[in-house]
Enzyme design. Structure first.
Site, PDB file in Angstrom:
ATOM      1  N   HIS A 149      41.583  54.158  45.098  1.00  0.00           N
ATOM      2  CA  HIS A 149      41.728  53.072  44.122  1.00  0.00           C
ATOM      3  C   HIS A 149      42.860  53.413  43.131  1.00  0.00           C
ATOM      4  CE1 HIS A 149      39.328  50.081  41.380  1.00  0.00           C
ATOM      5  NE2 HIS A 149      40.624  49.829  41.395  1.00  0.00           N
TER       6      HIS A 149
ATOM      7  N   GLN B 182      32.591  54.368  44.830  1.00  0.00           N
ATOM      8  CA  GLN B 182      33.764  55.203  44.587  1.00  0.00           C
ATOM      9  C   GLN B 182      33.353  56.443  43.816  1.00  0.00           C
ATOM     10  OE1 GLN B 182      37.110  51.657  44.591  1.00  0.00           O
ATOM     11  NE2 GLN B 182      36.858  52.828  42.767  1.00  0.00           N
TER      12      GLN B 182
HETATM   13  P1  NAD Z   1      40.627  37.153  35.667  1.00  0.00           P
HETATM   14  O1  NAD Z   1      39.382  37.103  34.869  1.00  0.00           O
HETATM   15  O2  NAD Z   1      41.912  36.742  35.028  1.00  0.00           O
HETATM   16  O3  NAD Z   1      40.470  36.268  36.981  1.00  0.00           O
HETATM   17  C1  NAD Z   1      39.312  36.206  37.724  1.00  0.00           C
HETATM   18  C2  NAD Z   1      39.250  34.849  38.410  1.00  0.00           C
HETATM   19  O4  NAD Z   1      38.185  34.862  39.362  1.00  0.00           O
HETATM   20  C3  NAD Z   1      38.954  33.699  37.433  1.00  0.00           C
HETATM   21  O5  NAD Z   1      39.952  32.709  37.543  1.00  0.00           O
HETATM   22  C4  NAD Z   1      37.604  33.198  37.881  1.00  0.00           C
HETATM   23  O6  NAD Z   1      37.430  31.807  37.713  1.00  0.00           O
HETATM   24  C5  NAD Z   1      37.606  33.583  39.354  1.00  0.00           C
HETATM   25  N1  NAD Z   1      36.266  33.626  39.945  1.00  0.00           N
HETATM   26  C6  NAD Z   1      35.167  34.247  39.473  1.00  0.00           C
HETATM   27  N2  NAD Z   1      34.119  34.046  40.280  1.00  0.00           N
HETATM   28  C7  NAD Z   1      34.571  33.264  41.298  1.00  0.00           C
HETATM   29  C8  NAD Z   1      33.953  32.714  42.435  1.00  0.00           C
HETATM   30  N3  NAD Z   1      32.651  32.896  42.682  1.00  0.00           N
HETATM   31  N4  NAD Z   1      34.709  31.976  43.275  1.00  0.00           N
HETATM   32  C9  NAD Z   1      36.027  31.745  43.007  1.00  0.00           C
HETATM   33  N5  NAD Z   1      36.671  32.259  41.933  1.00  0.00           N
HETATM   34  C10 NAD Z   1      35.941  33.007  41.088  1.00  0.00           C
HETATM   35  O7  NAD Z   1      40.739  38.644  36.198  1.00  0.00           O
HETATM   36  P2  NAD Z   1      41.968  39.395  36.890  1.00  0.00           P
HETATM   37  O8  NAD Z   1      42.763  40.151  35.897  1.00  0.00           O
HETATM   38  O9  NAD Z   1      42.687  38.434  37.777  1.00  0.00           O
HETATM   39  O10 NAD Z   1      41.155  40.479  37.754  1.00  0.00           O
HETATM   40  C11 NAD Z   1      40.299  40.058  38.799  1.00  0.00           C
HETATM   41  C12 NAD Z   1      39.549  41.232  39.387  1.00  0.00           C
HETATM   42  O11 NAD Z   1      40.463  42.101  40.045  1.00  0.00           O
HETATM   43  C13 NAD Z   1      38.853  42.135  38.359  1.00  0.00           C
HETATM   44  O12 NAD Z   1      37.622  41.621  37.951  1.00  0.00           O
HETATM   45  C14 NAD Z   1      38.686  43.412  39.154  1.00  0.00           C
HETATM   46  O13 NAD Z   1      37.516  43.377  39.952  1.00  0.00           O
HETATM   47  C15 NAD Z   1      39.908  43.412  40.067  1.00  0.00           C
HETATM   48  N6  NAD Z   1      40.927  44.391  39.597  1.00  0.00           N
HETATM   49  C16 NAD Z   1      41.261  45.435  40.433  1.00  0.00           C
HETATM   50  C17 NAD Z   1      42.165  46.383  40.007  1.00  0.00           C
HETATM   51  C18 NAD Z   1      42.585  47.539  40.897  1.00  0.00           C
HETATM   52  O14 NAD Z   1      43.095  48.539  40.398  1.00  0.00           O
HETATM   53  N7  NAD Z   1      42.434  47.440  42.205  1.00  0.00           N
HETATM   54  C19 NAD Z   1      42.733  46.301  38.722  1.00  0.00           C
HETATM   55  C20 NAD Z   1      42.412  45.184  37.939  1.00  0.00           C
HETATM   56  C21 NAD Z   1      41.484  44.258  38.370  1.00  0.00           C
END
Ligand code: NAD
Length: 399
Positions: free
Chosen positions: A333, A314
Protein backbone atom coordinates in the site's frame (compact mmCIF):
# COMPACT_ATOMS: atom_id res chain seq x y z
CA UNK A 1 -1.23 15.79 29.68
CA UNK A 2 -2.49 13.46 26.99
CA UNK A 3 -0.96 10.24 25.74
CA UNK A 4 -0.87 9.90 21.98
CA UNK A 5 -0.12 6.52 20.44
CA UNK A 6 1.10 6.80 16.87
CA UNK A 7 1.36 3.64 14.77
CA UNK A 8 3.68 4.03 11.78
CA UNK A 9 5.25 1.68 9.27
CA UNK A 10 8.78 0.35 9.77
CA UNK A 11 11.86 2.33 8.78
CA UNK A 12 13.67 1.23 5.60
CA UNK A 13 15.61 -2.01 6.23
CA UNK A 14 18.79 -0.07 5.51
CA UNK A 15 17.88 2.61 8.06
CA UNK A 16 16.70 6.16 7.60
CA UNK A 17 18.10 7.61 4.32
CA UNK A 18 21.11 9.92 4.63
CA UNK A 19 20.25 11.63 1.35
CA UNK A 20 17.18 11.80 -0.87
CA UNK A 21 16.76 11.54 -4.66
CA UNK A 22 15.50 15.14 -4.89
CA UNK A 23 16.17 18.28 -2.90
CA UNK A 24 12.73 19.84 -2.77
CA UNK A 25 9.01 19.40 -3.42
CA UNK A 26 6.89 21.57 -5.72
CA UNK A 27 4.95 24.15 -3.76
CA UNK A 28 1.17 23.70 -3.94
CA UNK A 29 -1.31 26.23 -2.55
CA UNK A 30 -4.71 24.62 -3.06
CA UNK A 31 -6.34 21.39 -4.12
CA UNK A 32 -8.33 21.32 -7.39
CA UNK A 33 -11.67 22.22 -5.73
CA UNK A 34 -10.13 25.22 -3.96
CA UNK A 35 -9.67 23.57 -0.53
CA UNK A 36 -6.51 24.86 1.11
CA UNK A 37 -3.65 22.56 1.96
CA UNK A 38 -3.16 21.87 5.70
CA UNK A 39 -2.67 25.00 7.78
CA UNK A 40 -0.90 24.06 11.05
CA UNK A 41 0.62 26.94 13.03
CA UNK A 42 4.07 25.47 12.36
CA UNK A 43 5.80 22.28 11.25
CA UNK A 44 8.93 20.68 12.69
CA UNK A 45 9.96 18.54 9.74
CA UNK A 46 11.64 18.87 6.38
CA UNK A 47 9.08 18.28 3.59
CA UNK A 48 10.36 15.59 1.23
CA UNK A 49 11.80 13.39 3.98
CA UNK A 50 10.37 10.14 5.35
CA UNK A 51 7.73 11.05 7.91
CA UNK A 52 5.41 8.03 7.76
CA UNK A 53 7.92 5.53 9.14
CA UNK A 54 8.77 5.16 12.81
CA UNK A 55 11.82 7.45 12.87
CA UNK A 56 9.92 10.20 11.03
CA UNK A 57 7.23 10.30 13.77
CA UNK A 58 5.08 12.41 11.41
CA UNK A 59 7.24 15.28 12.65
CA UNK A 60 5.11 15.47 15.81
CA UNK A 61 7.42 14.82 18.78
CA UNK A 62 8.72 18.33 19.38
CA UNK A 63 5.26 19.88 19.18
CA UNK A 64 3.59 17.31 21.44
CA UNK A 65 6.34 17.09 24.06
CA UNK A 66 6.79 20.84 24.27
CA UNK A 67 3.09 21.03 25.16
CA UNK A 68 3.52 18.46 27.92
CA UNK A 69 2.07 15.46 26.11
CA UNK A 70 3.45 11.95 25.84
CA UNK A 71 4.04 10.48 22.38
CA UNK A 72 4.48 6.73 21.86
CA UNK A 73 5.50 5.74 18.33
CA UNK A 74 5.52 2.12 17.27
CA UNK A 75 5.07 -0.17 14.26
CA UNK A 76 3.90 -3.02 16.52
CA UNK A 77 0.15 -3.07 15.94
CA UNK A 78 -1.23 -6.59 15.50
CA UNK A 79 -1.90 -9.32 18.01
CA UNK A 80 -2.48 -9.26 21.75
CA UNK A 81 1.24 -8.80 22.50
CA UNK A 82 1.56 -5.70 20.28
CA UNK A 83 2.81 -2.38 21.68
CA UNK A 84 -0.46 -0.80 20.49
CA UNK A 85 -2.47 -3.19 22.65
CA UNK A 86 -0.21 -2.58 25.64
CA UNK A 87 -0.44 1.21 25.32
CA UNK A 88 -4.17 1.55 24.70
CA UNK A 89 -5.36 1.53 28.34
CA UNK A 90 -4.58 5.23 28.93
CA UNK A 91 -4.31 6.57 25.35
CA UNK A 92 -6.31 9.71 24.54
CA UNK A 93 -5.51 9.81 20.82
CA UNK A 94 -4.51 7.04 18.41
CA UNK A 95 -2.98 8.02 15.07
CA UNK A 96 -2.23 5.64 12.22
CA UNK A 97 -1.95 5.57 8.46
CA UNK A 98 -4.05 3.35 6.17
CA UNK A 99 -0.82 1.92 4.72
CA UNK A 100 -0.05 0.29 8.08
CA UNK A 101 -3.40 0.55 9.80
CA UNK A 102 -3.98 0.31 13.52
CA UNK A 103 -7.21 -1.69 13.33
CA UNK A 104 -9.32 0.09 15.91
CA UNK A 105 -11.93 -2.58 16.45
CA UNK A 106 -14.84 -2.32 18.90
CA UNK A 107 -12.86 -4.51 21.27
CA UNK A 108 -9.84 -2.19 21.20
CA UNK A 109 -12.00 0.90 21.60
CA UNK A 110 -13.62 -0.75 24.64
CA UNK A 111 -10.17 -1.33 26.15
CA UNK A 112 -9.26 2.38 25.80
CA UNK A 113 -11.55 4.19 28.27
CA UNK A 114 -9.72 7.53 27.87
CA UNK A 115 -9.79 7.46 24.06
CA UNK A 116 -11.22 10.69 22.60
CA UNK A 117 -9.96 10.80 19.02
CA UNK A 118 -8.66 8.50 16.29
CA UNK A 119 -6.77 10.26 13.52
CA UNK A 120 -6.12 8.80 10.10
CA UNK A 121 -2.91 10.35 8.83
CA UNK A 122 -4.08 9.95 5.26
CA UNK A 123 -7.52 9.21 3.80
CA UNK A 124 -9.81 6.25 4.50
CA UNK A 125 -10.89 5.49 8.06
CA UNK A 126 -12.39 2.03 7.49
CA UNK A 127 -9.70 0.51 9.75
CA UNK A 128 -11.65 2.05 12.64
CA UNK A 129 -14.94 0.47 13.64
CA UNK A 130 -16.93 3.64 12.92
CA UNK A 131 -20.03 2.22 14.56
CA UNK A 132 -18.14 1.62 17.79
CA UNK A 133 -16.58 5.09 17.59
CA UNK A 134 -20.04 6.65 17.19
CA UNK A 135 -21.41 4.68 20.12
CA UNK A 136 -18.49 5.69 22.36
CA UNK A 137 -18.50 9.33 21.25
CA UNK A 138 -14.94 9.07 19.87
CA UNK A 139 -14.07 11.58 17.12
CA UNK A 140 -12.60 10.14 13.91
CA UNK A 141 -10.78 12.57 11.61
CA UNK A 142 -8.65 12.21 8.50
CA UNK A 143 -6.61 14.53 6.28
CA UNK A 144 -9.05 14.84 3.40
CA UNK A 145 -7.46 15.54 -0.02
CA UNK A 146 -3.90 15.08 1.26
CA UNK A 147 -3.14 12.21 -1.13
CA UNK A 148 -6.14 12.05 -3.47
CA UNK A 149 -4.11 13.33 -6.42
CA UNK A 150 -1.20 11.03 -5.51
CA UNK A 151 -3.53 8.05 -5.77
CA UNK A 152 -5.07 9.26 -9.03
CA UNK A 153 -1.56 9.40 -10.56
CA UNK A 154 -1.03 5.84 -9.38
CA UNK A 155 -4.29 4.72 -11.01
CA UNK A 156 -3.14 6.13 -14.34
CA UNK A 157 0.21 4.36 -13.97
CA UNK A 158 -1.46 1.03 -13.10
CA UNK A 159 -3.98 1.35 -15.93
CA UNK A 160 -1.25 1.88 -18.52
CA UNK A 161 0.95 -0.81 -16.94
CA UNK A 162 -1.78 -3.43 -17.26
CA UNK A 163 -3.17 -2.49 -20.66
CA UNK A 164 0.29 -2.20 -22.24
CA UNK A 165 1.69 -5.26 -20.38
CA UNK A 166 4.52 -3.18 -18.92
CA UNK A 167 5.50 -5.23 -15.86
CA UNK A 168 6.13 -8.58 -17.63
CA UNK A 169 8.02 -6.73 -20.39
CA UNK A 170 10.19 -4.94 -17.84
CA UNK A 171 10.91 -8.23 -16.08
CA UNK A 172 11.97 -9.81 -19.38
CA UNK A 173 14.65 -7.13 -19.84
CA UNK A 174 15.87 -7.49 -16.24
CA UNK A 175 16.24 -11.23 -16.81
CA UNK A 176 18.36 -10.59 -19.97
CA UNK A 177 15.65 -11.50 -22.52
CA UNK A 178 14.47 -9.87 -25.76
CA UNK A 179 11.48 -11.92 -26.91
CA UNK A 180 9.19 -9.22 -28.24
CA UNK A 181 6.28 -11.54 -29.14
CA UNK A 182 6.12 -12.76 -25.54
CA UNK A 183 5.86 -9.15 -24.37
CA UNK A 184 3.27 -7.92 -26.84
CA UNK A 185 0.91 -10.88 -26.94
CA UNK A 186 -1.05 -9.18 -24.11
CA UNK A 187 -0.32 -5.56 -25.02
CA UNK A 188 -3.00 -3.11 -26.24
CA UNK A 189 -3.54 0.64 -26.63
CA UNK A 190 -5.72 2.44 -24.10
CA UNK A 191 -6.96 4.84 -26.79
CA UNK A 192 -10.62 4.28 -27.61
CA UNK A 193 -11.32 2.06 -24.60
CA UNK A 194 -14.30 2.54 -22.28
CA UNK A 195 -13.01 3.51 -18.83
CA UNK A 196 -15.21 3.65 -15.72
CA UNK A 197 -14.71 4.95 -12.21
CA UNK A 198 -16.72 3.54 -9.32
CA UNK A 199 -17.10 6.83 -7.40
CA UNK A 200 -16.24 10.29 -8.64
CA UNK A 201 -15.13 11.93 -5.43
CA UNK A 202 -11.74 13.59 -5.08
CA UNK A 203 -9.78 10.63 -6.45
CA UNK A 204 -12.33 9.33 -8.93
CA UNK A 205 -12.89 12.69 -10.59
CA UNK A 206 -9.14 13.32 -10.80
CA UNK A 207 -8.67 9.90 -12.45
CA UNK A 208 -11.33 10.74 -15.02
CA UNK A 209 -9.73 14.10 -15.73
CA UNK A 210 -6.22 12.64 -16.05
CA UNK A 211 -7.38 9.88 -18.41
CA UNK A 212 -9.45 12.15 -20.65
CA UNK A 213 -6.49 13.16 -22.91
CA UNK A 214 -5.95 9.49 -23.82
CA UNK A 215 -9.12 9.76 -25.94
CA UNK A 216 -10.99 7.15 -23.97
CA UNK A 217 -14.77 7.09 -23.34
CA UNK A 218 -15.47 7.90 -19.71
CA UNK A 219 -18.09 6.43 -17.35
CA UNK A 220 -18.83 6.78 -13.66
CA UNK A 221 -21.06 5.63 -10.85
CA UNK A 222 -21.50 7.59 -7.62
CA UNK A 223 -24.22 7.98 -5.06
CA UNK A 224 -23.80 11.75 -5.52
CA UNK A 225 -24.18 12.77 -9.14
CA UNK A 226 -21.60 15.24 -10.48
CA UNK A 227 -22.71 18.69 -11.67
CA UNK A 228 -24.01 18.62 -15.24
CA UNK A 229 -21.24 21.00 -16.35
CA UNK A 230 -18.56 18.46 -15.35
CA UNK A 231 -20.42 15.60 -17.04
CA UNK A 232 -20.54 17.69 -20.22
CA UNK A 233 -16.94 18.86 -20.02
CA UNK A 234 -15.61 15.29 -19.70
CA UNK A 235 -18.30 13.68 -21.91
CA UNK A 236 -19.10 11.46 -18.94
CA UNK A 237 -21.72 8.74 -18.97
CA UNK A 238 -23.37 8.37 -15.57
CA UNK A 239 -24.49 4.90 -14.44
CA UNK A 240 -26.85 4.18 -11.62
CA UNK A 241 -25.69 0.60 -11.03
CA UNK A 242 -22.39 -1.28 -10.93
CA UNK A 243 -23.77 -3.80 -13.39
CA UNK A 244 -24.59 -1.14 -15.97
CA UNK A 245 -21.06 0.34 -15.71
CA UNK A 246 -19.11 -2.93 -15.76
CA UNK A 247 -21.08 -4.28 -18.74
CA UNK A 248 -19.61 -1.61 -21.02
CA UNK A 249 -16.19 -0.83 -19.53
CA UNK A 250 -12.81 -2.21 -20.59
CA UNK A 251 -11.12 -0.65 -17.56
CA UNK A 252 -12.80 -0.26 -14.17
CA UNK A 253 -11.17 1.80 -11.40
CA UNK A 254 -12.51 1.56 -7.83
CA UNK A 255 -12.40 4.89 -5.98
CA UNK A 256 -15.02 4.70 -3.21
CA UNK A 257 -14.42 4.26 0.51
CA UNK A 258 -14.89 0.91 2.23
CA UNK A 259 -18.03 0.83 4.36
CA UNK A 260 -20.81 -1.72 4.81
CA UNK A 261 -22.51 -0.67 1.54
CA UNK A 262 -19.37 -1.20 -0.57
CA UNK A 263 -17.74 -4.17 1.17
CA UNK A 264 -17.21 -7.05 -1.33
CA UNK A 265 -19.06 -5.15 -4.07
CA UNK A 266 -16.75 -6.99 -6.47
CA UNK A 267 -17.55 -10.67 -6.00
CA UNK A 268 -18.07 -13.85 -8.05
CA UNK A 269 -21.55 -12.67 -9.06
CA UNK A 270 -20.68 -9.07 -9.96
CA UNK A 271 -17.56 -10.18 -11.86
CA UNK A 272 -19.83 -12.11 -14.24
CA UNK A 273 -21.19 -8.72 -15.38
CA UNK A 274 -17.73 -7.47 -16.42
CA UNK A 275 -16.70 -7.60 -20.08
CA UNK A 276 -14.41 -10.59 -20.64
CA UNK A 277 -10.85 -9.32 -20.55
CA UNK A 278 -11.58 -6.20 -18.50
CA UNK A 279 -8.89 -4.64 -16.33
CA UNK A 280 -9.71 -3.85 -12.72
CA UNK A 281 -7.70 -1.23 -10.83
CA UNK A 282 -8.24 -0.98 -7.08
CA UNK A 283 -6.33 1.61 -5.12
CA UNK A 284 -9.31 2.22 -2.81
CA UNK A 285 -9.54 -0.68 -0.34
CA UNK A 286 -8.80 -4.40 -0.59
CA UNK A 287 -12.07 -5.44 0.99
CA UNK A 288 -14.12 -3.81 -1.76
CA UNK A 289 -13.26 -7.05 -3.55
CA UNK A 290 -13.79 -10.67 -2.64
CA UNK A 291 -10.18 -11.89 -2.53
CA UNK A 292 -10.71 -15.36 -4.01
CA UNK A 293 -13.22 -14.23 -6.65
CA UNK A 294 -10.62 -11.79 -8.08
CA UNK A 295 -7.93 -14.49 -8.21
CA UNK A 296 -10.39 -16.89 -9.90
CA UNK A 297 -11.40 -14.25 -12.49
CA UNK A 298 -7.73 -13.78 -13.45
CA UNK A 299 -7.22 -17.55 -13.72
CA UNK A 300 -10.29 -17.94 -15.96
CA UNK A 301 -9.52 -14.90 -18.15
CA UNK A 302 -12.70 -13.07 -17.12
CA UNK A 303 -10.32 -10.32 -15.97
CA UNK A 304 -7.24 -9.61 -18.14
CA UNK A 305 -5.48 -7.86 -15.28
CA UNK A 306 -5.81 -6.59 -11.72
CA UNK A 307 -3.63 -3.96 -10.15
CA UNK A 308 -3.54 -1.71 -7.14
CA UNK A 309 -1.96 -1.34 -3.77
CA UNK A 310 -4.67 -2.13 -1.25
CA UNK A 311 -5.16 -5.45 0.52
CA UNK A 312 -7.09 -6.88 3.41
CA UNK A 313 -5.79 -7.17 5.96
CA UNK A 314 -2.60 -5.11 5.94
CA UNK A 315 0.09 -6.24 6.03
CA UNK A 316 -1.11 -9.08 3.80
CA UNK A 317 -0.09 -12.56 4.96
CA UNK A 318 2.66 -14.19 2.86
CA UNK A 319 0.17 -16.68 1.40
CA UNK A 320 -2.36 -14.02 0.27
CA UNK A 321 -3.43 -15.20 -3.24
CA UNK A 322 -3.02 -11.72 -4.72
CA UNK A 323 0.75 -12.10 -4.31
CA UNK A 324 0.80 -15.01 -6.78
CA UNK A 325 -2.27 -14.76 -9.04
CA UNK A 326 -1.59 -14.29 -12.79
CA UNK A 327 -1.55 -10.91 -14.56
CA UNK A 328 -1.49 -8.75 -11.46
CA UNK A 329 0.38 -5.52 -10.81
CA UNK A 330 0.12 -5.35 -7.03
CA UNK A 331 2.41 -3.36 -4.76
CA UNK A 332 2.26 -2.89 -1.00
CA UNK A 333 0.00 0.00 0.00
CA UNK A 334 2.10 2.90 -1.29
CA UNK A 335 0.11 5.11 -3.64
CA UNK A 336 -0.92 7.64 -1.01
CA UNK A 337 2.36 7.78 0.84
CA UNK A 338 4.79 9.30 -1.64
CA UNK A 339 7.20 11.70 0.06
CA UNK A 340 5.07 14.50 -1.40
CA UNK A 341 1.90 13.11 0.22
CA UNK A 342 3.63 12.49 3.54
CA UNK A 343 4.47 16.18 3.90
CA UNK A 344 0.80 17.06 3.41
CA UNK A 345 -0.68 14.51 5.77
CA UNK A 346 1.94 15.12 8.46
CA UNK A 347 1.01 18.81 8.34
CA UNK A 348 -2.70 17.93 8.32
CA UNK A 349 -2.32 15.65 11.34
CA UNK A 350 -0.54 18.47 13.16
CA UNK A 351 -3.41 20.83 12.22
CA UNK A 352 -5.98 18.37 13.62
CA UNK A 353 -3.99 17.97 16.86
CA UNK A 354 -3.61 21.75 17.28
CA UNK A 355 -7.37 22.18 16.87
CA UNK A 356 -8.07 19.41 19.36
CA UNK A 357 -5.72 20.72 22.06
CA UNK A 358 -6.71 24.36 21.56
CA UNK A 359 -10.44 23.55 21.59
CA UNK A 360 -10.85 24.93 18.08
CA UNK A 361 -13.18 23.16 15.62
CA UNK A 362 -11.55 20.65 13.33
CA UNK A 363 -12.31 21.49 9.69
CA UNK A 364 -15.61 19.95 8.69
CA UNK A 365 -13.99 18.34 5.64
CA UNK A 366 -11.60 16.41 7.92
CA UNK A 367 -14.38 14.87 10.02
CA UNK A 368 -15.59 11.29 9.64
CA UNK A 369 -17.30 10.80 13.02
CA UNK A 370 -18.10 13.43 15.62
CA UNK A 371 -20.70 13.75 18.37
CA UNK A 372 -21.88 10.17 18.00
CA UNK A 373 -22.64 10.33 14.27
CA UNK A 374 -21.07 10.45 10.84
CA UNK A 375 -19.96 14.02 10.16
CA UNK A 376 -18.27 16.04 7.40
CA UNK A 377 -16.80 13.80 4.70
CA UNK A 378 -17.95 10.82 6.78
CA UNK A 379 -21.59 11.82 6.33
CA UNK A 380 -21.05 12.40 2.59
CA UNK A 381 -18.98 9.34 1.69
CA UNK A 382 -19.56 6.58 4.31
CA UNK A 383 -22.45 4.61 5.76
CA UNK A 384 -22.73 3.70 9.42
CA UNK A 385 -21.42 0.32 10.56
CA UNK A 386 -18.18 -1.59 10.78
CA UNK A 387 -15.75 -2.83 8.13
CA UNK A 388 -12.89 -4.05 10.35
CA UNK A 389 -14.09 -7.67 10.63
CA UNK A 390 -11.28 -10.10 9.83
CA UNK A 391 -8.50 -7.58 10.53
CA UNK A 392 -6.99 -9.84 13.22
CA UNK A 393 -5.57 -11.89 10.34
CA UNK A 394 -2.92 -9.16 9.95
CA UNK A 395 -1.11 -10.77 12.88
CA UNK A 396 -0.28 -13.69 10.54
CA UNK A 397 2.16 -11.51 8.58
CA UNK A 398 5.75 -12.39 9.41
CA UNK A 399 8.65 -10.32 8.23
P1 NAD B 1 -14.05 11.26 -1.38
O1 NAD B 1 -14.80 11.28 -0.10
O2 NAD B 1 -13.70 12.55 -2.03
O3 NAD B 1 -14.85 10.41 -2.46
C1 NAD B 1 -15.53 9.25 -2.17
C2 NAD B 1 -16.68 9.10 -3.15
O4 NAD B 1 -17.24 7.79 -3.01
C3 NAD B 1 -17.82 10.09 -2.89
O5 NAD B 1 -18.09 10.83 -4.06
C4 NAD B 1 -18.97 9.20 -2.49
O6 NAD B 1 -20.23 9.69 -2.90
C5 NAD B 1 -18.62 7.91 -3.20
N1 NAD B 1 -19.31 6.74 -2.65
C6 NAD B 1 -19.41 6.36 -1.36
N2 NAD B 1 -20.14 5.24 -1.25
C7 NAD B 1 -20.52 4.91 -2.51
C8 NAD B 1 -21.30 3.86 -3.03
N3 NAD B 1 -21.86 2.94 -2.24
N4 NAD B 1 -21.48 3.80 -4.37
C9 NAD B 1 -20.95 4.76 -5.18
N5 NAD B 1 -20.19 5.79 -4.73
C10 NAD B 1 -19.99 5.85 -3.40
O7 NAD B 1 -12.74 10.42 -1.10
P2 NAD B 1 -11.42 10.25 -1.98
O8 NAD B 1 -10.37 11.21 -1.57
O9 NAD B 1 -11.81 10.21 -3.43
O10 NAD B 1 -10.94 8.80 -1.48
C11 NAD B 1 -11.75 7.66 -1.73
C12 NAD B 1 -11.17 6.44 -1.06
O11 NAD B 1 -9.93 6.10 -1.66
C13 NAD B 1 -10.82 6.62 0.43
O12 NAD B 1 -11.94 6.48 1.25
C14 NAD B 1 -9.83 5.49 0.64
O13 NAD B 1 -10.49 4.27 0.91
C15 NAD B 1 -9.14 5.39 -0.72
N6 NAD B 1 -7.77 5.97 -0.67
C16 NAD B 1 -6.70 5.14 -0.92
C17 NAD B 1 -5.42 5.64 -0.83
C18 NAD B 1 -4.21 4.77 -1.13
O14 NAD B 1 -3.10 5.11 -0.71
N7 NAD B 1 -4.35 3.68 -1.86
C19 NAD B 1 -5.20 6.98 -0.48
C20 NAD B 1 -6.32 7.80 -0.30
C21 NAD B 1 -7.60 7.28 -0.36
Amino acid sequence: MAKIVCVLYDDPVTGDPKTYARDSLPRLERYPDGQTLPTPRAIDFQPGTLLGSVSGELGLRKYLESNGHKLVVTSSKDGADSVLDRELHDAEIVISQPFWPAYMTAERIARAPRLKMIVTAGIGSDHTDLQAAMERGVTVAEVTYCNSNSVAEHVVMMTLSLVRNYIPSYNRVVKGGWNIADCVQRSYDLEGMQVGSVAAGRIGLRVLRLLKPFDVKLHYLDRHRLPEAIEKELHLTHHSSLESLTKVCDVVSLNCPLHPETEHMINAQSLKNFKRGAYLINTARGKLCDRDAVAAALESGQLAGYAGDVWFPQPAPKDHPWRSMPHHGMTPHISGTSLSAQARYAAGTREILECYFENRPIRDEYLIVQGGKLAGVGAHSYSAGNATKGSEEAARFRK
